[in-house]
Design a protein around this motif. Structure first.
Motif, PDB file in Angstrom:
ATOM      1  N   GLY B  22      62.353   9.311  12.101  1.00 13.54           N
ATOM      2  CA  GLY B  22      61.599  10.061  10.922  1.00 13.54           C
ATOM      3  C   GLY B  22      62.352  10.423   9.707  1.00 13.54           C
ATOM      4  O   GLY B  22      61.897  10.266   8.543  1.00 13.54           O
ATOM      5  N   LEU B  25      62.726   7.083   7.612  1.00 11.64           N
ATOM      6  CA  LEU B  25      61.500   6.705   7.036  1.00 11.64           C
ATOM      7  C   LEU B  25      61.112   7.693   5.770  1.00 11.64           C
ATOM      8  O   LEU B  25      60.728   7.173   4.757  1.00 11.64           O
ATOM      9  CB  LEU B  25      60.500   6.641   8.029  1.00 11.64           C
ATOM     10  N   LYS B  26      61.399   9.086   6.033  1.00 10.44           N
ATOM     11  CA  LYS B  26      61.310   9.689   5.000  1.00 10.44           C
ATOM     12  C   LYS B  26      61.873   9.713   3.726  1.00 10.44           C
ATOM     13  O   LYS B  26      61.442   9.727   2.522  1.00 10.44           O
ATOM     14  CB  LYS B  26      61.371  11.276   5.527  1.00 10.44           C
ATOM     15  N   VAL B  32      55.536  10.773   6.773  1.00 10.81           N
ATOM     16  CA  VAL B  32      55.835  10.630   8.055  1.00 10.81           C
ATOM     17  C   VAL B  32      55.331  11.765   9.058  1.00 10.81           C
ATOM     18  O   VAL B  32      55.378  13.000   8.502  1.00 10.81           O
ATOM     19  CB  VAL B  32      57.469  10.815   8.224  1.00 10.81           C
ATOM     20  N   THR B  34      54.864  12.958  13.145  1.00 13.09           N
ATOM     21  CA  THR B  34      55.530  12.758  14.493  1.00 13.09           C
ATOM     22  C   THR B  34      54.749  13.263  15.685  1.00 13.09           C
ATOM     23  O   THR B  34      53.825  14.315  15.378  1.00 13.09           O
ATOM     24  CB  THR B  34      56.927  13.259  14.634  1.00 13.09           C
TER      25      THR B  34
END
Lengths: 226, 226
Positions: B22, B25-26, B32, B34
């Motif tokens: 996370g 990717l953030k 994002v 989850t």
DNA sequence: ATTTTAGATTAAGAAATTGTTAAATCACCA
DNA sequence: TGGTGATTTAACAATTTCTTAATCTAAAAT
């Protein structure tokens, strides 16, 4: 599977590998083309428009990544899949490769079985649409090559216009085609026919394949539902 | 690149991995979301309609494959990309995930750089074509190509004018459209219709999608709230 | 609190679009 | 050239969508 309709291009500077991979893939029935450097790879790609390119990252003169960048700039190679061959565990080239527009990578040393299943998987995923046969629902199959339609496995004969129309709709199931679009794609840009012509054709098709598949979207056009 | 317009959903039972991925990717700008188990993953997917889902295959309770099967049954998630996380060295052609409808896999242990470039590659390749979908809130999806509206994944049929009107509002959620604007954009510059016509259309749309989404801004016009 | 105004609601009929049928025309082939 | 099936047209029916008009309601203004 009919691998013979897929063109593969392998680009690698090592003759051994080229031959080895080429042999493995030919045995599976693929049409294989080869090139031993980036430049040649690009020109062969432009000429043959392969379905998939296997490209070594590290090559003298022009490396694989630059080659791919150039390939991606060519519109007709837009849909071509690209697989990189990388030395094991080089993360770096994988990354640069994806940035350049690769679709997958395979680490060396290459096991033919892995390569083959990978290639097949990629082709299956990406090219399943334009394989000549269009399957709309389980009971409707359209075979563009044989020019026939199967409903529940039973052959149905459609005249040219009806076939063209059905094929158009089936090529993009669920997409709504406007009357305009249908006229242009089935009748042609110049032909002028009356307004009810499409309806009549749709009706004839419905008579043969049932009323459920082709839906009317009032005010817009028709679609084939799936 | 405008990664910020892409929603990613990560589903994994290991908190560490979830956080780790996370975070990576953030940092790239993605939105994002989850979930730490299959069930939660499904509900979050339905709510957010992400562009891409990263899903661990092995999870307690509901495994990733079952989750994907359920996700694929939801019409609004039709175009969502799904990437599986698998244990190392499983030859991926054998993985049942593809059967379930996955688009790619990544082997653990995951290197963030690889993950990121892979995600980007998938998004680049797959989402350049179908930009016809407008997602307003998780439960309202407008598909211009199919001329259909999905509410909680359920198809709703709207006549032409109603569709056009809803599409207009949905294209800029929360923006208030004046009656003038609506007339021009939906009815056209030349057509003259009575004042109540818009109201009636709004009413019909509300009948179908519920009263909560389209808000009246008295004295000005309407907006679609998000 | 009352009036005013903008929007909501409803049902009915007008308008637009598509369905259906049969007959006319076209194109091709024995 | 005649015959056959394919394609198109035309007329009308059926259906759906759009608009209007009349009435009702709720919010803003006085």
């Amino acid at each position: 599977m009919d691998n013979d309709k897929y063109k593969l291009l392998i680009v690698d500077d090592e003759e051994d590998i080229l031959e080895f991979l080429g042999y493995s893939l030919k045995r599976e029935g693929f049409q294989v083309f080869t090139a031993s450097n980036g430049k040649d790879g690009i020109s062969k790609a432009k000429k043959e428009i392969p379905h998939l390119i296997i490209m070594d990252v590290m090559m003298p003169e022009m490396d694989g990544i630059s080659a791919v960048e150039e390939i991606r700039n060519n519109k007709s190679l837009d849909e071509t899949l690209i697989v990189f061959l990388t030395a094991r565990s080089e993360d770096y080239s994988q990354i640069a490769g994806f940035e350049a527009g690769a679709d997958d990578y395979i680490a060396k040393p290459i096991k033919p079985k892995v390569l083959i299943s990978r290639v097949k998987a990629l082709l299956r995923r990406s090219l399943k649409k334009d394989s000549g046969k269009i399957v709309v629902v389980g009971n409707l199959v359209i075979d563009q090559e044989k020019f026939e339609v199967l409903l529940d496995g039973k052959k149905i004969i459609l005249p040219k216009k009806e076939f063209k129309l059905l094929k158009l709709l089936a090529a993009s199931p669920n997409k709504v085609f406007t009357r305009e679009e249908i006229f242009v794609k089935v009748w042609g840009d110049d032909v002028i026919v009356g307004d009810r012509t499409i309806d009549v054709h749709v009706r004839k098709i419905r008579e043969k394949i049932g009323d459920n598949l082709i839906k009317t979207v009032k005010g817009i056009g028709y679609k084939l539902e799936n």
